[in-house]
Design an enzyme around this catalytic site. Structure first.
Site, PDB file in Angstrom:
ATOM      1  N   THR A  12       0.848  -1.188   0.000  1.00 53.72           N
ATOM      2  CA  THR A  12       0.000   0.000   0.000  1.00 53.72           C
ATOM      3  C   THR A  12       0.887   1.242   0.000  1.00 53.72           C
ATOM      4  OG1 THR A  12      -0.175   0.165   2.426  1.00 53.72           O
ATOM      5  CG2 THR A  12      -1.795  -1.237   1.279  1.00 53.72           C
ATOM      6  N   GLY A  13       0.375   2.326  -0.582  1.00 52.12           N
ATOM      7  CA  GLY A  13       1.217   3.507  -0.739  1.00 52.12           C
ATOM      8  C   GLY A  13       2.414   3.189  -1.612  1.00 52.12           C
ATOM      9  N   GLY A  14       2.163   2.434  -2.691  1.00 49.24           N
ATOM     10  CA  GLY A  14       3.259   1.892  -3.478  1.00 49.24           C
ATOM     11  C   GLY A  14       3.607   2.655  -4.732  1.00 49.24           C
ATOM     12  N   THR A  15       3.192   3.901  -4.839  1.00 46.90           N
ATOM     13  CA  THR A  15       3.428   4.633  -6.081  1.00 46.90           C
ATOM     14  C   THR A  15       4.531   5.680  -6.000  1.00 46.90           C
ATOM     15  OG1 THR A  15       1.689   6.245  -5.553  1.00 46.90           O
ATOM     16  CG2 THR A  15       1.033   4.303  -6.841  1.00 46.90           C
ATOM     17  N   SER A  16       5.135   5.860  -4.839  1.00 49.77           N
ATOM     18  CA  SER A  16       6.233   6.821  -4.714  1.00 49.77           C
ATOM     19  C   SER A  16       7.061   6.488  -3.487  1.00 49.77           C
ATOM     20  CB  SER A  16       5.711   8.263  -4.616  1.00 49.77           C
ATOM     21  OG  SER A  16       5.012   8.454  -3.402  1.00 49.77           O
ATOM     22  N   GLY A  17       8.231   7.110  -3.398  1.00 49.29           N
ATOM     23  CA  GLY A  17       9.060   7.012  -2.203  1.00 49.29           C
ATOM     24  C   GLY A  17       9.407   5.591  -1.810  1.00 49.29           C
ATOM     25  N   GLY A  19       7.480   3.159  -0.710  1.00 48.25           N
ATOM     26  CA  GLY A  19       6.576   2.147  -1.253  1.00 48.25           C
ATOM     27  C   GLY A  19       6.964   1.717  -2.650  1.00 48.25           C
ATOM     28  N   SER A 139       8.477   4.243  12.307  1.00 49.26           N
ATOM     29  CA  SER A 139       9.434   5.333  12.108  1.00 49.26           C
ATOM     30  C   SER A 139      10.338   5.369  13.326  1.00 49.26           C
ATOM     31  CB  SER A 139       8.699   6.671  11.976  1.00 49.26           C
ATOM     32  OG  SER A 139       9.595   7.765  12.096  1.00 49.26           O
ATOM     33  N   TYR A 152       2.077  12.759  14.650  1.00 47.51           N
ATOM     34  CA  TYR A 152       2.691  11.764  13.772  1.00 47.51           C
ATOM     35  C   TYR A 152       3.468  10.744  14.599  1.00 47.51           C
ATOM     36  CZ  TYR A 152       5.718   9.777  10.158  1.00 47.51           C
ATOM     37  OH  TYR A 152       6.395   8.914   9.327  1.00 47.51           O
TER      38      TYR A 152
END
Length: 251
Positions: A12-17, A19, A139, A152
């Site tokens: 998930t969140g696999g389109t940048s950075g 991920g 994190s 956060y």
């Protein structure tokens, strides 16, 4: 033969950075990867780059039912899941007097609620008793203090707790659960924390100066750690939080 040859993974969140780096690394190791993200344009770009080795499906982890299309595609493929990287999330700076209810709920719905929904929905698809692995993105701030980043940090401390608790809960089902704890990583999301674009270099420089290695990490370095936790190489590892932060939390 790669570490994930003939395996199936979800990122998930696999389109940048981070991920996207993990998607690329998993594919290089032989996996078919389902990629979930909110941007149709970015999902299309991932598909164009990696072709038949990925199935990119639009989804929003922060709302119930937001991943239904993703898991429908997983079910239709019929191979289940061997690894889940629950990575989607983010945060913004807010000093204590500036924390709003919207800031709190947005952060926790994405970073905490999204992880719960992802893992809950993935469980029936996981190939249990076959060294299946769940990796959560925490994190190094889960053990550190950072002014104006408390919401956060609290959300990531919750992720650390999930990894411990779910590892104990799922161990008898042959599912390992761990978290990876990045330090400051050179991603668009990190640069985006700057109040103004022209302040980004100063922000990144200040963060790098606080790392014993005196530099930011790369998404690819985090991907190597995630690969380890998702692969059979870590078959005797569960419940851990792997710090990949240039020593910032330990030295």
């Amino acid at each position: 033969m790669g570490d994930l040859q003939n395996k199936t993974a979800l990122v998930t969140g696999g389109t940048s950075g981070i991920g996207l780096a993990v998607v690329r690394r998993f594919v290089a190791e032989g996996a078919h990867v389902f990629v979930a993200g909110r941007s149709s344009d970015k999902l299309a770009a991932v598909s164009d780059e990696l072709g038949v080795d990925v199935t990119a499906v639009q989804g929003d982890v922060s709302r119930p039912g937001g991943l239904d299309a993703v898991f429908q595609a997983i079910a239709e493929r019929g191979a289940g899941l061997d690894a889940v990287f629950a990575n989607a999330g983010g945060g913004e700076f807010a000093a204590i007097e500036d924390i709003t209810w919207e800031h709190f709920t947005t952060t926790f719905e994405s970073n905490v609620g999204g992880v719960i929904l992802t893992v809950q929905t993935a469980l029936p698809h996981l190939n249990a008793n076959a060294n299946a692995a769940i990796v959560l993105t925490s994190s190094n701030i889960d053990v550190k203090a950072s002014p104006a980043f408390s919401v956060y940090a609290a959300s990531k401390a919750a992720i650390r707790s999930f990894a411990r608790s779910w590892a104990a809960e799922l161990v008898d089902r042959g599912i390992r659960v761990n978290s990876v704890a990045p330090g400051p990583i050179a991603t668009p999301g990190l640069s985006g924390l700057a109040a103004e674009p022209e302040q980004a270099d100063a922000l990144l420089g200040g963060l790098a100066a606080g790392v014993p290695m005196r530099r930011l990490g790369s998404p690819e370095e985090i991907a190597e750690a995630v690969l380890y936790l998702a692969s059979p190489r870590s078959s005797y590892v569960t419940g851990t939080d792997l710090y990949v932060d240039g020593g910032a939390s330990q030295v």
